[in-house]
Design an enzyme around this catalytic site. Structure first.
Site, PDB file in Angstrom:
ATOM      1  N   TRP A  76       0.866  -1.065  -0.056  1.00  0.00           N
ATOM      2  CA  TRP A  76       0.123   0.161  -0.039  1.00  0.00           C
ATOM      3  C   TRP A  76       0.755   1.170   0.069  1.00  0.00           C
ATOM      4  O   TRP A  76       0.521   2.088  -0.655  1.00  0.00           O
ATOM      5  CB  TRP A  76      -0.959  -0.018   1.061  1.00  0.00           C
ATOM      6  CG  TRP A  76      -1.963  -0.966   0.992  1.00  0.00           C
ATOM      7  CD1 TRP A  76      -2.509  -1.923   1.829  1.00  0.00           C
ATOM      8  CD2 TRP A  76      -3.169  -0.956  -0.244  1.00  0.00           C
ATOM      9  NE1 TRP A  76      -3.318  -2.541   1.151  1.00  0.00           N
ATOM     10  CE2 TRP A  76      -3.993  -1.919   0.035  1.00  0.00           C
ATOM     11  CE3 TRP A  76      -3.363   0.045  -1.240  1.00  0.00           C
ATOM     12  CZ2 TRP A  76      -5.014  -2.364  -0.978  1.00  0.00           C
ATOM     13  CZ3 TRP A  76      -4.247  -0.330  -1.971  1.00  0.00           C
ATOM     14  CH2 TRP A  76      -5.252  -1.693  -1.886  1.00  0.00           C
ATOM     15  N   ASP A  80      -1.189   6.558   6.276  1.00  0.00           N
ATOM     16  CA  ASP A  80      -2.358   5.742   5.810  1.00  0.00           C
ATOM     17  C   ASP A  80      -2.769   4.698   6.896  1.00  0.00           C
ATOM     18  O   ASP A  80      -2.307   3.865   7.095  1.00  0.00           O
ATOM     19  CB  ASP A  80      -2.051   5.083   4.358  1.00  0.00           C
ATOM     20  CG  ASP A  80      -3.139   4.201   4.021  1.00  0.00           C
ATOM     21  OD1 ASP A  80      -4.040   3.966   4.773  1.00  0.00           O
ATOM     22  OD2 ASP A  80      -2.875   3.565   2.874  1.00  0.00           O
ATOM     23  N   LYS A  83     -12.471  -1.439   6.976  1.00  0.00           N
ATOM     24  CA  LYS A  83     -11.583  -2.331   7.694  1.00  0.00           C
ATOM     25  C   LYS A  83     -12.051  -2.145   9.133  1.00  0.00           C
ATOM     26  O   LYS A  83     -12.491  -3.317   9.711  1.00  0.00           O
ATOM     27  CB  LYS A  83     -10.018  -1.945   7.626  1.00  0.00           C
ATOM     28  CG  LYS A  83      -9.050  -2.432   6.445  1.00  0.00           C
ATOM     29  CD  LYS A  83      -9.793  -1.859   5.142  1.00  0.00           C
ATOM     30  CE  LYS A  83      -9.053  -2.644   3.971  1.00  0.00           C
ATOM     31  NZ  LYS A  83      -7.969  -1.881   3.182  1.00  0.00           N
TER      32      LYS A  83
HETATM   33  C1  LIG Z   1      -7.663  -1.344   1.973  1.00  0.00           C
HETATM   34  C2  LIG Z   1      -6.325  -0.410   1.985  1.00  0.00           C
HETATM   35  C3  LIG Z   1      -6.339   0.629   0.940  1.00  0.00           C
HETATM   36  C4  LIG Z   1      -7.086   0.589  -0.019  1.00  0.00           C
HETATM   37  O1  LIG Z   1      -8.204   0.969   0.182  1.00  0.00           O
HETATM   38  P1  LIG Z   1      -9.291   1.499  -0.772  1.00  0.00           P
HETATM   39  O2  LIG Z   1     -10.504   1.951  -0.166  1.00  0.00           O
HETATM   40  O3  LIG Z   1      -9.745   0.108  -1.477  1.00  0.00           O
HETATM   41  O4  LIG Z   1      -8.949   2.446  -1.833  1.00  0.00           O
HETATM   42  C5  LIG Z   1      -5.181   1.482   1.045  1.00  0.00           C
HETATM   43  N1  LIG Z   1      -4.267   1.492   2.219  1.00  0.00           N
HETATM   44  C6  LIG Z   1      -4.295   0.349   2.917  1.00  0.00           C
HETATM   45  C7  LIG Z   1      -3.442   0.364   4.130  1.00  0.00           C
HETATM   46  C8  LIG Z   1      -5.495  -0.419   3.045  1.00  0.00           C
HETATM   47  O5  LIG Z   1      -5.482  -1.368   3.951  1.00  0.00           O
END
Ligand SMILES: *Cc1c(COP(=O)(O)O)cnc(C)c1O
Length: 362
Positions: free
Chosen positions: A103, A174, A198
């Protein structure tokens, strides 16, 4: 009652109490004769839901008053673009992107459209274990305007728990797969963002926590729906927000408060993860290749030493009511995601299954 435990990495399981409440009030929300999905985001009823959710989140995370909380759309991936566009009026500034896995790598890659990110690799392998260098060893630029990193790599199961302390105060995280799993010192960050599917609720919603002094330095081309200043001025209702996801997030925040907040949650998450990691470590049958200090509490990937048995493991796990244990398609193996909503009973059931399976096939 549902008798399956759902280990999906996202969209992930929700607390059963939240789903029950949704079911109870789905057709007739608070006696208005319509569902929450069917009412205007401009109605006082919805504005109350939206504001209560924000207030509860502020309380749970202890967010200082000089931060805005935005309820955005487009997932975390939209933020990969929104961050540079909102901060880089001047595209020539140096920015550092920490690469610790899938990511964070993709965040850096997206940023290349808007600036020239300096990518800093921080993963090392020591005694066959993946390890993240301590922050003091990261080779940052001298004049870094901002630093972006991912404190929990959802796919690799790598976590960075250190509090950031850098020359620049604009640290961006993030937090998609770890926000609300533990107490967090918000004031160490310029921007925190997290996709909701999540640990917060449903997909379609992304929470962005941004320090006020960072509003207004956006580049000219930033789309209005990603412009933090504009979103803040309009209380995240510049256009129609994902109302149902916002409502669900609000219910999850109430549930978290009732459970005792993030200190309690962190303890609960540590208990669950240590039960699973210790089972893996002492098995001689399963293994996890992350150095202990960087092991994620949220996403636990592991392999079978005899990888030929993995398909069988997944099949029999499913028969035992253990759902979505397949590892990410890029890394294979097994992954158990243990977000806040996963009860200890779920991990105990998984561990019992693992012990049974290794006795049978080991
Ligand atoms: C799931 C996730 C993403 C992507 O999220 P989307 O909502 O599908 O764009 C980005 N970064 C991390 C750390 C994630 O767990």
């Amino acid at each position: 009652m549902r008798n399956v435990f759902n280990f999906s990495a996202g969209p992930a399981m929700l607390p059963a109490e939240v789903l029950q409440q949704v079911q109870k009030e789905l057709l007739d929300w608070r006696g208005i004769g319509a569902s929450i999905m069917e009412i205007s985001h401009r109605s006082q009823d919805f504005i109350d839901v939206a504001q209560t959710a924000e207030n509860d989140l502020r309380e749970i995370l202890d967010i200082p008053v000089y931060y805005k909380v935005l309820f955005c759309q487009g997932g975390a991936r939209a933020q990969f673009a929104a961050v540079p566009m909102n901060l880089l009026k001047n595209k020539d500034l140096s920015v550092d992107y920490i690469n610790s896995g899938y990511w964070s790598y993709h965040a850096a890659n997206e940023a290349k459209k808007y600036c020239n990110p300096h990518i800093v690799d921080v993963t090392t392998v020591v005694n066959d274990l993946y390890k993240i260098q301590p922050m003091r060893d990261w080779s940052l630029s001298d004049d870094s305007f901002y630093i972006h990193y991912c404190p929990n790599e959802t796919i690799e199961g790598l976590s960075i728990d250190e509090d950031p302390n850098f020359k620049t105060s604009i640290v961006i995280g993030d937090f998609s797969s770890t926000l609300l799993s533990r107490p967090l010192n918000i004031s160490k960050f310029g921007i925190i963002y997290a996709a909701a599917q999540k640990n917060i609720g449903l997909s379609g919603l992304t929470v962005v926590i941004v320090r006020e002094d960072l509003l207004g330095s956006y580049c000219r081309e930033v789309p209005s729906i990603l412009n933090y200043q504009l979103l803040a001025n309009n209380k995240s209702m510049f256009n129609t927000p994902p109302t149902f996801s916002w409502y669900i997030a609000g219910l999850v925040f109430k549930w978290l408060k009732k459970r005792g907040g993030l200190v309690v949650m962190n303890k609960h998450n540590k208990n669950k993860a240590s039960l699973l990691y210790s089972t893996i470590d002492k098995s001689g049958f399963y293994f996890n290749n992350i150095s202990p200090e960087n092991r994620s509490l949220m996403n636990v990937p592991f392999r079978l030493i005899n990888s030929k048995l993995e398909d069988m493991f997944l099949k029999e796990a499913l028969d035992a009511g253990l759902y979505a244990l397949k590892g990410h398609r890029l890394v294979g193996g097994i992954r158990a995601s243990l977000y806040n909503a996963m009860p200890l009973k779920g991990v105990q059931t998984l561990v019992e299954f693992m012990n049974w399976f290794s006795d049978k096939y080991g």
